[in-house]
Design a protein around this motif. Structure first.
Motif, PDB file in Angstrom:
ATOM      1  N   HIS A 218       0.811  -1.211   0.000  1.00 50.88           N
ATOM      2  CA  HIS A 218       0.000   0.000   0.000  1.00 50.88           C
ATOM      3  C   HIS A 218       0.847   1.266   0.000  1.00 50.88           C
ATOM      4  CE1 HIS A 218       1.140  -0.530   4.164  1.00 50.88           C
ATOM      5  NE2 HIS A 218       0.691   0.673   4.463  1.00 50.88           N
ATOM      6  N   LEU A 219       2.177   1.127   0.051  1.00 49.62           N
ATOM      7  CA  LEU A 219       3.076   2.276   0.136  1.00 49.62           C
ATOM      8  C   LEU A 219       3.818   2.497  -1.171  1.00 49.62           C
ATOM      9  CD1 LEU A 219       4.621   1.618   3.666  1.00 49.62           C
ATOM     10  CD2 LEU A 219       2.874   3.315   3.085  1.00 49.62           C
ATOM     11  N   GLN A 220       4.137   3.755  -1.457  1.00 47.81           N
ATOM     12  CA  GLN A 220       4.938   4.090  -2.628  1.00 47.81           C
ATOM     13  C   GLN A 220       6.400   3.747  -2.385  1.00 47.81           C
ATOM     14  OE1 GLN A 220       4.509   5.998  -5.970  1.00 47.81           O
ATOM     15  NE2 GLN A 220       6.367   4.748  -5.892  1.00 47.81           N
ATOM     16  N   ASN A 221       7.011   3.066  -3.343  1.00 47.74           N
ATOM     17  CA  ASN A 221       8.442   2.799  -3.238  1.00 47.74           C
ATOM     18  C   ASN A 221       9.215   4.115  -3.253  1.00 47.74           C
ATOM     19  OD1 ASN A 221       6.999   0.663  -4.860  1.00 47.74           O
ATOM     20  ND2 ASN A 221       8.873  -0.438  -4.409  1.00 47.74           N
ATOM     21  N   PRO A 222      10.225   4.282  -2.416  1.00 48.17           N
ATOM     22  CA  PRO A 222      11.078   5.471  -2.512  1.00 48.17           C
ATOM     23  C   PRO A 222      11.759   5.536  -3.875  1.00 48.17           C
ATOM     24  CG  PRO A 222      11.414   4.351  -0.421  1.00 48.17           C
ATOM     25  CD  PRO A 222      10.579   3.437  -1.267  1.00 48.17           C
ATOM     26  N   LEU A 223      11.748   6.715  -4.485  1.00 49.31           N
ATOM     27  CA  LEU A 223      12.298   6.924  -5.813  1.00 49.31           C
ATOM     28  C   LEU A 223      13.357   8.014  -5.767  1.00 49.31           C
ATOM     29  CD1 LEU A 223       8.883   7.041  -7.724  1.00 49.31           C
ATOM     30  CD2 LEU A 223      10.373   5.067  -7.468  1.00 49.31           C
ATOM     31  N   LEU A 224      14.415   7.851  -6.554  1.00 42.92           N
ATOM     32  CA  LEU A 224      15.487   8.839  -6.596  1.00 42.92           C
ATOM     33  C   LEU A 224      15.882   9.084  -8.046  1.00 42.92           C
ATOM     34  CD1 LEU A 224      17.513  10.545  -4.878  1.00 42.92           C
ATOM     35  CD2 LEU A 224      19.112   8.652  -5.159  1.00 42.92           C
TER      36      LEU A 224
END
Length: 419
Positions: A218-224
């Motif tokens: 349910h969470l957004q993956n951290p993106l860089l």
């Protein structure tokens, strides 16, 4: 203690779980996912190394999902956890997570390690797992870290309609586009300069848990965002992230002195120059530019500087003035309110939120009025093209060149990086 327990039982039972919409849209499937070796220690620092209390994959027990209108007591009660035990769990976990504000759709793993024992696992943030174990009448709560890996992902697109619409159709996450717009806003006015046929390429790194994946669904993956190319009006911008900032391939800092647009997602509604004033009813010099956006839109400092004023300012209504040195000042007018605690003398960095869009003062509607002054005279903010003079040197430049070489040898599918 008994009164507190009774009260907490009542709250958990009657009020249920706070319902909130999922603020993170599901992640689009990768076009070119590939395991990577991070470019430098910068990525290790940005993602963080897992501490000693790291949990690795094992049987998670029964997965239950919080449905709209459902409360935690009912959800866990179906797994043999009593109302009193749920209340004790909420008390034991309150310093780690607020169980009264869980997100609808969250998955919770429930297990019985031994007769009379319970174990509950759920995600707090991406890669962080709350584990609560009920033994001998007490809950023992831990915050654990799940091992992660980084995957590189690439996308390219040609703009046909709008940047955000075309990006969504090409599976580029909004967070990546927002980072791209922020990085390019030093050089491109996204309210009026983007044209059909403009090209964008992005490469970013996505953090992915290697186990317990259903608990983080349910969470957004951290993106860089690590690499960006944008062609516009005959210019070909190529930006590489290095130690938290973006640089051109020759090591120059990809940053201008002042942002052209100190807010995201706004429409340029009025230009610099003579115009017919909508409230006063006569022509006069408009010393800035106006941006139309919803009330409450965050306003950012256009550059690093010192807050000169943050208060009511005549016909400007709520206004902020920032001194950037070298004779430059910026004015942000008609604000709905100020950033919490903002006051004269505060030092701000480029991109810091200083207030929120409104319609205070002499204003015909909600908008931001933005002015740039040099040595006391107003100038057109859209004409400012003073780039930052910073450039990597010495060992920093060598490290950047090594990272750039690694990027170019990364088996990329992007036209600007492919051999």
């Amino acid at each position: 203690m008994n009164r507190k327990l009774i009260l907490l039982v009542a709250i958990v039972t009657l009020l249920g779980v706070w319902l909130v919409d999922d603020p993170h849209p599901s992640f689009q499937s990768a076009s070119i996912p590939q395991p990577i070796t991070p470019f430098s220690a910068e990525l290790d620092a940005e993602y963080g190394q897992a501490p000693t209390n790291t949990i690795r994959g094992s049987r998670s027990g029964t997965l239950v999902t919080l449905a709209p209108g459902q409360n935690l007591t009912t959800l866990l009660g179906k797994q043999g956890i009593s109302q009193r035990q749920v209340a004790l769990l909420a008390m034991a976990a309150e310093s780690v997570i607020d169980l009264g504000r869980l997100q609808v759709g969250i998955n919770i793993a429930v297990a019985q390690p031994a007769p009379g024992q319970h174990r509950v696992r759920l995600a707090r943030e991406y890669g962080e797992l709350v584990q609560a174990t009920y033994v001998e009448g007490q809950w023992h709560v831990e915050l654990l870290h799940v091992p992660t890996e980084q995957l590189a992902e690439e996308h390219d697109l040609v703009i046909h309609n709008s940047l955000y619409q075309d990006a969504e159709q090409n599976g580029i996450p909004n967070a990546v586009i927002n980072s791209s717009v922020m990085a390019l806003s030093h050089f491109v006015d996204f309210q009026r300069q983007v044209q059909p046929g403009d090209l964008m390429e992005v490469r970013f790194e996505r953090t992915e848990v290697v186990s317990f994946k259903p608990l983080f669904s349910h969470l957004q993956n951290p993106l860089l965002l690590t690499y960006l190319r944008f062609t516009n009006a005959g210019e070909d911008y190529r930006l590489i992230r290095y130690k938290g900032s973006f640089y051109f391939p020759d090591g120059r800092l990809a940053q201008s002195f002042l942002l052209k647009t100190p807010l995201n997602g706004a429409r340029l509604s009025s230009y610099y120059g003579n115009r017919h004033h909508p409230v006063l009813g006569y022509d006069r010099m408009h010393k800035g530019i106006d941006f139309s956006a919803p009330i409450g839109t965050p306003i950012m400092a256009a550059g690093r500087g010192v807050v000169k004023r943050a208060n009511r300012y005549g016909s400007f209504g709520n206004a902020v003035v920032i001194d950037h040195g070298d004779g430059y000042e910026t004015l942000y007018a008609h604000l709905n309110g100020f950033a919490e605690g903002l006051k004269p003398g505060d030092h701000v960095q480029q991109g810091d939120v200083i207030g929120y869009l409104g319609r205070t003062g002499l204003s015909a509607g909600r908008h931001l009025h933005y002015e740039v002054h040099r040595h006391g005279r107003a100038i057109n903010p859209l004409d400012i093209k003073a780039p930052a003079q910073a450039r990597l040197q010495g060992s920093a430049l060598e490290g950047f060149k090594q990272q750039l070489a690694q990027l170019k040898s990364s088996d990329s599918q992007l036209a600007s990086l492919a051999p």
